[in-house]
Design a protein around this motif. Structure first.
Motif, mmCIF file in Angstrom:
data_model
loop_
_atom_site.group_PDB
_atom_site.id
_atom_site.type_symbol
_atom_site.label_atom_id
_atom_site.label_comp_id
_atom_site.label_asym_id
_atom_site.label_seq_id
_atom_site.Cartn_x
_atom_site.Cartn_y
_atom_site.Cartn_z
ATOM 1 N N VAL A 199 -54.204 -16.748 20.139
ATOM 2 C CA VAL A 199 -53.579 -15.520 19.641
ATOM 3 C C VAL A 199 -54.646 -14.559 19.130
ATOM 4 C CG1 VAL A 199 -52.000 -14.583 17.906
ATOM 5 C CG2 VAL A 199 -51.421 -16.705 19.107
ATOM 6 N N ASP A 200 -55.659 -15.104 18.476
ATOM 7 C CA ASP A 200 -56.757 -14.288 17.957
ATOM 8 C C ASP A 200 -57.441 -13.496 19.071
ATOM 9 O OD1 ASP A 200 -58.790 -13.853 15.598
ATOM 10 O OD2 ASP A 200 -60.020 -14.434 17.326
ATOM 11 N N ARG A 201 -57.675 -14.134 20.206
ATOM 12 C CA ARG A 201 -58.362 -13.469 21.328
ATOM 13 C C ARG A 201 -57.577 -12.282 21.858
ATOM 14 N NH1 ARG A 201 -59.513 -18.880 22.750
ATOM 15 N NH2 ARG A 201 -57.734 -18.952 24.183
ATOM 16 N N ASN A 202 -56.266 -12.308 21.698
ATOM 17 C CA ASN A 202 -55.416 -11.272 22.279
ATOM 18 C C ASN A 202 -54.856 -10.302 21.249
ATOM 19 O OD1 ASN A 202 -55.493 -12.247 25.046
ATOM 20 N ND2 ASN A 202 -54.309 -13.990 24.308
ATOM 21 N N THR A 203 -55.411 -10.314 20.044
ATOM 22 C CA THR A 203 -54.897 -9.459 18.978
ATOM 23 C C THR A 203 -55.878 -8.332 18.679
ATOM 24 O OG1 THR A 203 -53.693 -11.305 17.973
ATOM 25 C CG2 THR A 203 -54.103 -9.377 16.587
ATOM 26 N N THR A 204 -55.404 -7.112 18.816
ATOM 27 C CA THR A 204 -56.167 -5.933 18.418
ATOM 28 C C THR A 204 -55.581 -5.450 17.102
ATOM 29 O OG1 THR A 204 -56.563 -5.327 20.717
ATOM 30 C CG2 THR A 204 -56.887 -3.612 19.062
ATOM 31 N N GLY A 205 -56.276 -5.721 16.018
ATOM 32 C CA GLY A 205 -55.729 -5.444 14.701
ATOM 33 C C GLY A 205 -56.024 -4.041 14.209
ATOM 34 N N GLN A 206 -55.262 -3.624 13.221
ATOM 35 C CA GLN A 206 -55.464 -2.313 12.610
ATOM 36 C C GLN A 206 -56.789 -2.255 11.863
ATOM 37 O OE1 GLN A 206 -52.325 -1.234 9.922
ATOM 38 N NE2 GLN A 206 -53.199 0.772 9.441
ATOM 39 N N TYR A 207 -57.234 -3.409 11.350
ATOM 40 C CA TYR A 207 -58.458 -3.460 10.553
ATOM 41 C C TYR A 207 -59.519 -4.339 11.206
ATOM 42 C CZ TYR A 207 -55.263 -1.528 7.118
ATOM 43 O OH TYR A 207 -54.347 -0.740 6.477
ATOM 44 N N GLY A 208 -59.569 -4.296 12.514
ATOM 45 C CA GLY A 208 -60.549 -5.082 13.253
ATOM 46 C C GLY A 208 -59.858 -6.064 14.177
ATOM 47 N N ASP A 209 -60.468 -6.303 15.327
ATOM 48 C CA ASP A 209 -59.866 -7.203 16.297
ATOM 49 C C ASP A 209 -59.772 -8.621 15.747
ATOM 50 O OD1 ASP A 209 -59.648 -5.116 18.017
ATOM 51 O OD2 ASP A 209 -61.355 -5.673 19.274
ATOM 52 N N GLY A 210 -58.730 -9.309 16.172
ATOM 53 C CA GLY A 210 -58.516 -10.675 15.731
ATOM 54 C C GLY A 210 -57.288 -10.804 14.855
ATOM 55 N N LEU A 211 -56.836 -12.027 14.698
ATOM 56 C CA LEU A 211 -55.613 -12.308 13.955
ATOM 57 C C LEU A 211 -55.795 -12.218 12.445
ATOM 58 C CD1 LEU A 211 -52.647 -13.338 14.219
ATOM 59 C CD2 LEU A 211 -53.574 -15.663 14.080
ATOM 60 N N GLY A 212 -56.999 -12.525 11.957
ATOM 61 C CA GLY A 212 -57.210 -12.731 10.531
ATOM 62 C C GLY A 212 -56.881 -11.565 9.630
ATOM 63 N N ARG B 209 -60.505 -8.934 1.807
ATOM 64 C CA ARG B 209 -59.949 -7.878 2.632
ATOM 65 C C ARG B 209 -60.765 -7.770 3.922
ATOM 66 N NH1 ARG B 209 -59.144 -3.411 -2.235
ATOM 67 N NH2 ARG B 209 -57.278 -4.379 -3.131
ATOM 68 N N ALA B 210 -60.261 -6.980 4.851
ATOM 69 C CA ALA B 210 -60.924 -6.865 6.149
ATOM 70 C C ALA B 210 -62.315 -6.255 6.043
ATOM 71 C CB ALA B 210 -60.064 -6.034 7.101
ATOM 72 N N ASN B 211 -62.567 -5.469 4.977
ATOM 73 C CA ASN B 211 -63.895 -4.866 4.803
ATOM 74 C C ASN B 211 -64.856 -5.776 4.041
ATOM 75 O OD1 ASN B 211 -62.945 -4.736 2.201
ATOM 76 N ND2 ASN B 211 -63.106 -2.507 1.995
ATOM 77 N N GLY B 212 -64.400 -6.966 3.677
ATOM 78 C CA GLY B 212 -65.256 -7.919 2.986
ATOM 79 C C GLY B 212 -65.114 -7.925 1.479
ATOM 80 N N ASP B 213 -64.380 -6.957 0.910
ATOM 81 C CA ASP B 213 -64.172 -6.943 -0.535
ATOM 82 C C ASP B 213 -63.196 -8.049 -0.941
ATOM 83 O OD1 ASP B 213 -65.799 -4.756 -0.749
ATOM 84 O OD2 ASP B 213 -64.160 -3.299 -0.872
ATOM 85 N N PRO B 214 -63.361 -8.612 -2.139
ATOM 86 C CA PRO B 214 -62.383 -9.599 -2.610
ATOM 87 C C PRO B 214 -60.997 -8.977 -2.732
ATOM 88 C CG PRO B 214 -64.373 -9.651 -3.953
ATOM 89 C CD PRO B 214 -64.474 -8.426 -3.086
ATOM 90 N N GLU B 215 -59.978 -9.770 -2.485
ATOM 91 C CA GLU B 215 -58.595 -9.337 -2.646
ATOM 92 C C GLU B 215 -58.117 -9.773 -4.029
ATOM 93 O OE1 GLU B 215 -55.571 -7.812 -3.019
ATOM 94 O OE2 GLU B 215 -56.069 -7.459 -0.898
ATOM 95 N N PRO B 216 -58.046 -8.845 -5.006
ATOM 96 C CA PRO B 216 -57.795 -9.247 -6.397
ATOM 97 C C PRO B 216 -56.428 -9.869 -6.639
ATOM 98 C CG PRO B 216 -57.746 -6.853 -6.175
ATOM 99 C CD PRO B 216 -58.260 -7.394 -4.876
ATOM 100 N N ALA B 217 -55.440 -9.545 -5.815
ATOM 101 C CA ALA B 217 -54.092 -10.059 -6.060
ATOM 102 C C ALA B 217 -53.849 -11.423 -5.426
ATOM 103 C CB ALA B 217 -53.058 -9.066 -5.535
ATOM 104 N N MET B 218 -54.791 -11.899 -4.620
ATOM 105 C CA MET B 218 -54.498 -13.080 -3.820
ATOM 106 C C MET B 218 -54.343 -14.350 -4.653
ATOM 107 S SD MET B 218 -53.660 -14.258 -0.961
ATOM 108 C CE MET B 218 -53.812 -12.683 -0.130
ATOM 109 N N TYR B 219 -55.139 -14.511 -5.697
ATOM 110 C CA TYR B 219 -55.033 -15.736 -6.488
ATOM 111 C C TYR B 219 -53.631 -15.883 -7.074
ATOM 112 C CZ TYR B 219 -56.319 -19.561 -9.571
ATOM 113 O OH TYR B 219 -56.384 -20.787 -10.188
#
Length: 202
Positions: free
Chosen positions: A21-34, A91-101
């Protein structure tokens, strides 16, 4: 004979589907599923499984709880309800996601892994229930991994922490690790590898 679609079989199938699925996903914040959001990832992964195995046609999404208007993310063909969560600390730009914990570990907010476990346990769904985590981390050679990543930020450690935290906060709820299946070599520059983690809740 095909394996019955139990939670451990489902966990392995989801993990096996991630690279394709990752190989075939063009994401809004960079290619891939993640970099996709939780709902989109579950949708794409389940659609892929349905294309390759008819058993997954019987996995239902957004199923109402028997005793409330809330909806459960997934119900397997054997009737097991499963709540899914995205475990992604950057986040997709590499910054920590503060709400995730808090999104994962808080017992004080709705729709965290902990409160999902309690809601499943107290619901009128019959039998055991499950939790499913889509866990992402950075590549081993990522400089941020060396500088900022705790040694215990692994799928196994996260899985064990969930079990301990559920035991700590909810005397009546019992959770056990069901399966951890890893995946790697993904497209996105930040979300390069990870694992699918599942827990059984009683």
């Amino acid at each position: 004979m095909e394996d019955a679609l139990s939670l451990d079989v489902f966990t392995e199938a989801i993990a096996d589907a991630v690279p394709a699925v990752d190989r075939n996903t063009t994401g809004q914040y960079g290619d891939g599923l993640g970099s996709e959001d939780e709902e989109r990832q579950v949708e794409l992964l389940l659609d892929h499984l349905r294309e390759t195995d008819d058993r997954y046609e019987e996995v239902n999404r957004e199923v109402p709880y028997p005793d409330s208007s809330e909806k459960c993310d997934l119900v397997l063909p054997n009737g097991m309800p499963v709540e899914a969560k995205l475990l992604r600390y950057w986040r997709a730009n590499g910054d920590p996601e503060p709400a995730m914990y808090g999104h994962v570990f808080s017992p004080f907010h709705q729709n965290t892994l902990l409160t999902d476990a309690r809601r499943l346990h107290t619901s009128e769904f019959s039998g055991r229930s499950g939790l499913l985590g889509l866990f992402y981390t950075r590549a081993d050679d990522d400089p941020e991994t060396v500088e900022a990543l705790p040694e215990r930020y692994t799928a196994g450690e996260i899985a064990e922490k969930i079990v301990r935290d559920i035991e700590h906060w909810y005397d009546e709820v019992n959770a056990n690790i069901c399966m951890i299946t890893e995946f790697n070599r993904l497209q996105h520059s930040i979300h390069k590898k990870g694992a699918v983690i599942s827990w059984l809740v009683e």
